[in-house]
Write a protein that holds these residues in place. Structure first.
Motif, PDB file in Angstrom:
ATOM      1  N   LYS A   1      -2.279  -4.019  -1.705  1.00  0.00           N
ATOM      2  CA  LYS A   1      -2.309  -4.589  -0.610  1.00  0.00           C
ATOM      3  C   LYS A   1      -0.991  -4.408   1.001  1.00  0.00           C
ATOM      4  N   LEU A   2      -0.269  -5.298   0.289  1.00  0.00           N
ATOM      5  CA  LEU A   2       1.367  -5.724   1.718  1.00  0.00           C
ATOM      6  C   LEU A   2       1.931  -4.603   2.125  1.00  0.00           C
ATOM      7  N   LYS A   3       1.528  -3.243   1.407  1.00  0.00           N
ATOM      8  CA  LYS A   3       2.807  -2.444   1.462  1.00  0.00           C
ATOM      9  C   LYS A   3       1.341  -0.995   2.030  1.00  0.00           C
ATOM     10  N   THR A   4       0.370  -1.793   2.601  1.00  0.00           N
ATOM     11  CA  THR A   4      -0.518  -0.583   2.868  1.00  0.00           C
ATOM     12  C   THR A   4      -0.658  -1.221   4.155  1.00  0.00           C
ATOM     13  N   ILE A   5      -0.958  -0.526   5.160  1.00  0.00           N
ATOM     14  CA  ILE A   5      -2.128  -0.667   7.458  1.00  0.00           C
ATOM     15  C   ILE A   5      -2.791   0.636   7.156  1.00  0.00           C
TER      16      ILE A   5
ATOM     17  N   ASP B   1       1.291  -4.223  -5.622  1.00  0.00           N
ATOM     18  CA  ASP B   1       1.279  -4.841  -4.068  1.00  0.00           C
ATOM     19  C   ASP B   1       0.832  -4.014  -2.982  1.00  0.00           C
TER      20      ASP B   1
ATOM     21  N   THR C   1      -5.779  -3.883   3.427  1.00  0.00           N
ATOM     22  CA  THR C   1      -4.889  -3.435   3.156  1.00  0.00           C
ATOM     23  C   THR C   1      -4.553  -4.698   4.116  1.00  0.00           C
ATOM     24  N   ARG C   2      -3.062  -4.837   4.774  1.00  0.00           N
ATOM     25  CA  ARG C   2      -2.458  -5.529   5.380  1.00  0.00           C
ATOM     26  C   ARG C   2      -2.606  -5.811   6.404  1.00  0.00           C
ATOM     27  N   GLY C   3      -3.130  -5.100   7.496  1.00  0.00           N
ATOM     28  CA  GLY C   3      -3.788  -4.317   9.266  1.00  0.00           C
ATOM     29  C   GLY C   3      -4.366  -3.302   9.381  1.00  0.00           C
TER      30      GLY C   3
ATOM     31  N   GLN D   1      -9.538  -4.646   6.350  1.00  0.00           N
ATOM     32  CA  GLN D   1      -8.954  -5.301   6.714  1.00  0.00           C
ATOM     33  C   GLN D   1      -8.616  -6.396   4.875  1.00  0.00           C
TER      34      GLN D   1
ATOM     35  N   ALA E   1       5.860  -4.767   9.081  1.00  0.00           N
ATOM     36  CA  ALA E   1       5.334  -4.572   7.677  1.00  0.00           C
ATOM     37  C   ALA E   1       7.298  -3.600   6.542  1.00  0.00           C
TER      38      ALA E   1
END
Length: 393
Positions: free
Chosen positions: A321-325, A319, A351-353, A348, A392
């Motif tokens: 992508k979900l735990k990274t900005i 996960d 990562t999630r943002g 983008q 997040a």
């Protein structure tokens, strides 16, 4: 397939329930033809069973009653509708209250000039600002660790940690620590506000035994090792600054310090070194609730962050992508707009943002960061970025 008997069906002697006494009688079928029906004769009890009842009174053919089943009472209701509780009432009031009248721009000016007689609602920008603050102030169900990473030097990790510490500290009101987890010597202690002591992570490790008793150790005792950032409302735990020490911070060292900080702080911001193979770097990445890839708008720095994400992905980080900005910082007043667009698009996807931060001479000067001198654009950009981090988490 066996079909279960309907308890509301009329009983049938061919499907008599198991364990039913032998004198169970099947009621006669309904008289549909209007003719008298002779009830069946009562069957005689089995003499052997009757003898057993006489000689052993504890033996019976009557089935034991089923165990009682706990029944949860339904919520109170009036005319079939649930009645709201006191908490429901307060929650509904808080949600309907929304944000206060406008204080920005012409809306705020009208309100001030009219003495409050005319109170326009907030505009979209002011509402977004209040929503970001509310997101940062949200409660977590435990301490949270945010790790800032990029294996290249000059990627704005340290200044990012300080800016995030200032934002979380002032908006949440404290309970924040910024920790320089460099395996040798980092610069977080140099860029943050100075203190009357020079203790660092190394000295804290040497004195961990003083915090073994969780009932007697206090957050005030950490004041001998962390450096208060004053009005910024967060603390800094610097990395080793002694020139006579050749040792490094290992994974076990990280774990012990992190466990201690979790006892006293709600949000832990971790600045990392540039060696992805260092034990404490890997330990921080494993412990992180959220990873923040920092990068300046430069091709080499942006590439380094992407290479790091590739390495973490291949190492089996789930996960990712979900735990990274991503936080992209402008290294100068004028940057390559095409490069900035390309970096934004590729991060983008990874990562999630992605959050853009403008150039600020207070952060890039290399000296102690004067938080009160940060530009309004910098503060607003970091408010947006920290709101994304809180969301997040």
């Amino acid at each position: 397939m066996t079909q279960e008997n309907n308890p509301y069906d009329e009983p049938d002697s061919r499907t008599r329930p198991a364990g039913t006494p032998s004198h169970w009688v099947t009621p006669p079928p309904p008289n549909t033809a209007g003719r008298p029906v002779t009830p069946p004769s009562q069957p005689h009890p089995d003499p052997s069973q009757e003898a057993t009842r006489i000689t052993n009174p504890q033996v019976t053919t009557t089935p034991a009653p089923p165990p009682p089943v706990a029944v949860t009472p339904p919520p109170p209701a009036v005319h079939g509708q649930e009645v709201p509780s006191a908490t429901d009432f307060l929650d509904r009031r808080a949600e309907s209250a929304g944000f206060g009248p406008a204080t920005w721009g012409w809306r705020g000016a009208i309100r001030r000039m009219s003495g409050g007689l005319i109170s326009p609602k907030m505009g979209q920008d002011e509402v977004a600002y209040e929503q970001d603050r509310a997101m940062i102030q949200r409660d977590f169900d435990g301490p949270r660790t945010i790790v800032f990473i990029n294996p290249k030097g000059g990627a704005a990790k340290t200044t990012g940690v300080l800016a995030a510490g200032y934002t979380f500290g002032t908006v949440r009101g404290g309970g924040i620590v910024a920790w320089d987890n460099n395996e040798t010597r980092g610069t977080l202690g140099i860029r943050g506000m100075r203190s009357t002591h020079r203790n660092t992570t190394r000295e804290l490790l040497d004195n961990l035994a003083a915090f073994n008793n969780v009932y007697q150790s206090r957050i005030g005792d950490l004041g001998a090792f962390v450096r208060s950032q004053g009005d910024a409302h967060f603390d800094v735990l610097a990395s080793d600054e002694r020139p006579d020490v050749t040792g490094q911070i290992h994974a076990d060292d990280f774990g012990q310090v992190h466990q201690l900080l979790e006892r006293f702080y709600k949000v832990i911001l971790v600045d990392t070194g540039n060696n992805m193979r260092a034990e404490n770097w890997l330990a921080a990445a494993d412990t992180a609730d959220l990873l923040v890839v920092t990068s300046t708008v430069r091709e080499d720095t942006g590439y380094s962050g992407l290479w790091m994400l590739d390495a973490l992905q291949e190492s089996g980080y789930a996960d990712l992508k979900l735990k990274t900005i991503t936080v992209l910082s402008d290294p100068s007043p004028k940057v390559d707009t095409n490069l900035a667009r390309d970096l934004t698009e590729v991060y983008q996807q990874r990562t999630r943002g992605v959050y853009r931060v403008p150039f600020d001479p207070v952060l890039v000067a290399g000296s102690t960061v004067q938080y009160s001198q940060l530009s309004e654009d910098t503060r607003m950009s970091w408010l947006k970025a920290c709101a994304g981090m809180a969301h997040a988490l």
